[in-house]
Design a protein around this motif. Structure first.
Motif, PDB file in Angstrom:
ATOM      1  N   TYR A  39     -53.059 -28.712 -48.143  1.00 39.69           N
ATOM      2  CA  TYR A  39     -51.793 -28.209 -47.619  1.00 39.69           C
ATOM      3  C   TYR A  39     -51.439 -26.908 -48.321  1.00 39.69           C
ATOM      4  O   TYR A  39     -51.889 -26.638 -49.442  1.00 39.69           O
ATOM      5  N   ASN A  40     -50.652 -26.113 -47.676  1.00 39.29           N
ATOM      6  CA  ASN A  40     -50.139 -24.884 -48.256  1.00 39.29           C
ATOM      7  C   ASN A  40     -48.756 -24.656 -47.688  1.00 39.29           C
ATOM      8  O   ASN A  40     -48.517 -24.931 -46.512  1.00 39.29           O
ATOM      9  N   PHE A  41     -47.862 -24.159 -48.535  1.00 38.99           N
ATOM     10  CA  PHE A  41     -46.577 -23.728 -47.979  1.00 38.99           C
ATOM     11  C   PHE A  41     -46.097 -22.528 -48.775  1.00 38.99           C
ATOM     12  O   PHE A  41     -46.494 -22.329 -49.925  1.00 38.99           O
ATOM     13  N   GLY A  42     -45.268 -21.736 -48.163  1.00 36.22           N
ATOM     14  CA  GLY A  42     -44.808 -20.549 -48.864  1.00 36.22           C
ATOM     15  C   GLY A  42     -43.987 -19.660 -47.962  1.00 36.22           C
ATOM     16  O   GLY A  42     -43.590 -20.056 -46.857  1.00 36.22           O
ATOM     17  N   GLY A  43     -43.723 -18.476 -48.464  1.00 35.63           N
ATOM     18  CA  GLY A  43     -42.909 -17.538 -47.709  1.00 35.63           C
ATOM     19  C   GLY A  43     -43.271 -16.122 -48.054  1.00 35.63           C
ATOM     20  O   GLY A  43     -43.964 -15.862 -49.036  1.00 35.63           O
ATOM     21  N   SER A  44     -42.796 -15.206 -47.225  1.00 35.57           N
ATOM     22  CA  SER A  44     -43.056 -13.804 -47.525  1.00 35.57           C
ATOM     23  C   SER A  44     -41.865 -12.945 -47.128  1.00 35.57           C
ATOM     24  O   SER A  44     -41.114 -13.292 -46.212  1.00 35.57           O
ATOM     25  N   TYR A  45     -41.709 -11.859 -47.857  1.00 37.80           N
ATOM     26  CA  TYR A  45     -40.659 -10.903 -47.542  1.00 37.80           C
ATOM     27  C   TYR A  45     -41.303  -9.537 -47.389  1.00 37.80           C
ATOM     28  O   TYR A  45     -42.049  -9.092 -48.262  1.00 37.80           O
ATOM     29  N   THR A  46     -41.054  -8.903 -46.254  1.00 35.74           N
ATOM     30  CA  THR A  46     -41.683  -7.616 -45.960  1.00 35.74           C
ATOM     31  C   THR A  46     -40.620  -6.561 -45.752  1.00 35.74           C
ATOM     32  O   THR A  46     -39.649  -6.793 -45.028  1.00 35.74           O
ATOM     33  N   LYS A  47     -40.756  -5.439 -46.409  1.00 29.77           N
ATOM     34  CA  LYS A  47     -39.855  -4.331 -46.109  1.00 29.77           C
ATOM     35  C   LYS A  47     -40.718  -3.085 -46.059  1.00 29.77           C
ATOM     36  O   LYS A  47     -41.326  -2.710 -47.053  1.00 29.77           O
ATOM     37  N   GLY A  48     -40.789  -2.473 -44.893  1.00 25.57           N
ATOM     38  CA  GLY A  48     -41.670  -1.316 -44.740  1.00 25.57           C
ATOM     39  C   GLY A  48     -43.081  -1.704 -45.113  1.00 25.57           C
ATOM     40  O   GLY A  48     -43.621  -2.687 -44.627  1.00 25.57           O
TER      41      GLY A  48
END
Lengths: 159, 560
Positions: free
Chosen positions: B512-521
């Motif tokens: 399993y894998n879980f996570g998040g990402s934040y992208t700006k430009g």
């Protein structure tokens, strides 16, 4: 090491300005060399998307733009250029894929990733918006709806 | 060395001082860090490459600077840091902090010259390719010099010399190369069709330290290419010959096992609006080509001179990437029943757009993609005891792999898109993995993906369900992905795959894998926790085996 990177980053981010698009040679689908300096020669805004045939979010993005591309062009003179970074394994899929998908974009191939490297692109998809040879916007990754944001930026910069 | 490099780079930054200088500077920063933990199911953390079980926290960092000056010049440096050790599965040669890449490039309309590190590819790379892929831990840039001269956009000539980068060091072997690309269309007065010719030479010279060698220290390879296209039709041919060289069996140079190698690649296709067809045939015989002979077949993909990727469809779903074909270019004499000297086969791709406002096209049209590939060994006589072989040129031997896939992409409304994906595979584990007890595995894999747009500000949901059936009691997998995009900048996801088959390595374990990402430009930060399945990590056609690991990983990308 970490402090070092932080310092670099801080220093650099204070000085961020619109960059010129670097001069690198890519190929068109007929195999002719095209210099990126040609992107500078037009006043029109260019949306340049770096993609690959195996990259699902890239295809999703270009499919989404393709559907509204006619509207974009009716409203502005924007031109969309899709630069494939496919290497020898998948490059031959580029031509049938773009035709099969009916994309109307200008397509170039950056086969050994010289332009991708010059722009320090790490992950795909990666989009830059170029006006007068200057990069006025960059964006990495695709989520549904990002294409609308791109068009907002294009409209803001349309004279 | 470490402190010195840091100091030099830092001082050069300070001395730059003014932002005007920065205007000609392009910067790329990438940091990938991980904290590996012990896992109740799969065991305690252990790094077999470095024989280490203490350094749980690892980071690979890359800072690349390109500086354009005096109109025609570009200086490039790439500082790399692997501290305290590289992430799991990277070559132990990536060690500490140092300058990985440095180069100075001059360029005008006709001439381009580089000293320092450079990346190059001749033709499709069958004879030479140097490139970087950080995820795979590949960087085989050449350190030396290269000159390219082009005349009237018709003729382009390249000459190069260098040693290959291996970690922060270089190969023992030296590489010499020359390449000519000639666009014949103008000379022949073709206006509607295009025809071009390519010729290459690549030599690898490495000192031999065996007594009475039966091969030369210089191995020569030659390549010829011809490409033709007219309107919607195109075709290409590429042939490579590699002179006699000793085989490497299980990391050992075998002086009495000396053979030449060759590669043939034929590609043709036809495409017009709404339809595309492409077919490729390739035959490889003894085409392992490494800057240091004894590195042939190394798991870190170091010292590769040429590029022979698997020509199969690169799938993008978790369960479609469990049985992945890898090109068999090398001579393997492991056992009288396990002998290989190459591969032969091909693939066909078809793309079709069912027009909108037709019964099957619906309101928005339907997009189809079909791929089929088949690969087998070279048919012939293999004499295990006398270390010799005699293979047919166009004979298909033992089947290694086949794959048939169908993708249907359909937009139902402005809110809903779906993808239907089906794959049927045959995987000869024994031959592909050189694994004596390997099975012949046949699979059927189904993946269903839906993307839902929720509101206008980029809020969306992506769901994927996957199932793998096989003829083996060892493999019966199920998997799923949920991804939620709050807006176009912030996303979270979770995925899981599970094998209810008997395979001793993976049975009844959730990956399993879980996570998040934040992208700006162009900046992106992501955080992920999960358990990685032992298997192949594939990027752009090349795969590398990675063992099982559990941990927290973070990644930061920044460029401008």
């Amino acid at each position: 090491m970490r402090t070092f990177f932080t310092l670099c980053l801080l220093f650099i981010s204070l000085c961020v300005k619109a960059q010129d698009i670097p001069e690198v040679t890519v190929k068109n689908l007929a195999g002719d060399d095209i210099s990126t300096s040609e992107f500078k020669n037009s006043k029109d805004i260019k949306v340049i998307s770096f993609w690959a045939t195996w990259c699902v979010p890239c295809i999703n993005e270009l499919d989404a733009i393709s559907e509204i591309y006619q509207d974009w062009q009716d409203e502005t003179n924007v031109e969309v250029i899709a630069i494939s970074t496919d290497d020898a394994r998948t490059r031959r899929r580029v031509k049938p894929l773009i035709n099969g998908k009916d994309w109307e974009f200008k397509i170039y191939v950056d086969e050994n990733q010289d332009l991708k490297r010059a722009l320090n692109i790490n992950i795909l998809p990666y989009v830059i918006i170029v006006k007068d040879g200057k990069i006025i916007h960059t964006r990495t990754g695709y989520t549904p709806g990002s294409e609308e944001e791109l068009f907002e930026i294009v409209k803001q910069h349309t004279d | 060395m470490k402190k010195l490099t840091t100091l030099i780079i830092f001082l050069s930054f300070v001395s730059l001082g003014h932002c005007q200088l920065i205007e000609n500077l392009r910067v790329g920063l990438e940091v990938n860090a991980a904290w590996y933990n012990d896992d109740k199911n799969t065991g305690p953390f252990f790094d077999s490459d470095n024989q280490d079980s203490d350094k749980h926290l690892r980071a690979n960092s890359y800072l690349k600077l390109d500086y354009d000056f005096l109109k025609n010049f570009t200086a490039t440096v790439q500082l790399e840091s692997y501290e305290p050790l590289a992430l799991l599965n990277y070559s132990p040669n990536f060690d500490g902090t140092n300058l990985g890449i440095y180069s100075l490039n001059y360029r005008n309309k006709k001439l381009e010259a580089t000293v320092g590190h450079f990346y190059e590819q001749f033709g499709s790379g069958l004879i030479l390719r140097s490139w970087e892929d950080r995820q795979l831990g590949v960087n085989n840039a050449l350190l030396g010099g290269r000159v390219n001269y082009s005349i009237l956009g018709e003729l382009s000539i390249t000459a190069l010399y260098g040693k290959q980068r291996v970690g922060f060091k270089t190969s023992d072997g030296e590489i010499f190369g020359a390449n000519i690309e000639y666009d014949l269309s103008k000379s022949l007065g073709f206006s509607e069709s295009s025809i071009s010719l390519g010729l290459s030479y690549v030599g690898r010279k490495q000192v031999i330290d065996v007594m009475n060698p039966k091969y030369n220290k210089l191995t020569n390879s030659f390549s010829g290419r011809l490409d033709y296209s007219k309107n919607s039709f195109y075709a290409g041919l590429e042939y490579v010959y590699k002179s006699e060289d000793a085989a490497v069996l299980a990391g050992q140079l075998i002086n009495q096992f000396v053979n030449p190698g060759s590669a043939l690649l034929i590609n043709t296709g036809f495409s017009k609006k709404g339809f595309g067809l492409d077919a490729t045939f390739r035959r490889l015989e003894n085409m392992a080509f490494f800057s240091d002979r004894e590195k042939a077949g190394n798991i870190y993909l170091e010292n590769n001179v040429n590029f022979t990727p698997a020509l199969t469809k690169q799938h993008d779903y978790l369960l479609t990437n469990i049985f992945v074909y890898q090109a068999q270019s090398q001579v393997v004499f492991a056992d009288p029943q396990l002998t290989e000297v190459g591969e032969i086969g091909g693939q066909v791709d078809m793309y079709y757009n069912i027009r909108k406002d037709t019964p099957l096209g619906g309101k928005y049209g339907t997009k189809l993609a079909v791929n089929a590939s088949y690969w087998s060994g070279l048919k012939g006589n293999y004499d295990f005891n006398n270390l010799s072989y005699d293979v047919d040129y166009l004979g298909f031997g033992e089947k290694y792999f086949s794959d048939i896939s169908l993708e249907v992409r359909k937009k139902w409304s402005s809110k809903l898109n779906t993808i239907f994906y089906y794959v049927n595979q045959y995987y000869n584990q024994r031959a592909i993995e050189d694994n004596f007890s390997g099975e012949q595995i046949q699979t059927n894999i189904l993946a269903l993906e839906s993307m839902h747009r929720l509101g206008s500000k980029g809020k969306s949901l992506r769901l994927v369900a996957q199932k793998l059936w096989s003829n083996s009691d060892n493999h019966d997998w199920i998997g799923g992905v949920v991804e939620y995009n709050f807006n176009t900048k912030f996303s979270i996801y979770a995925n899981d795959i599970y094998n209810s088959g008997d395979d001793a390595d993976t049975t009844e374990t959730h990956y399993y894998n879980f996570g998040g990402s934040y992208t700006k430009g162009a900046s992106r930060f992501s955080l992920n926790y999960g358990r990685q399945r032992a298997g192949l990590v594939c990027v752009g056609g090349v795969c590398r085996f990675v063992p099982e690991a559990t941990g927290l990983s973070a990644s930061f990308l920044y460029s401008f």
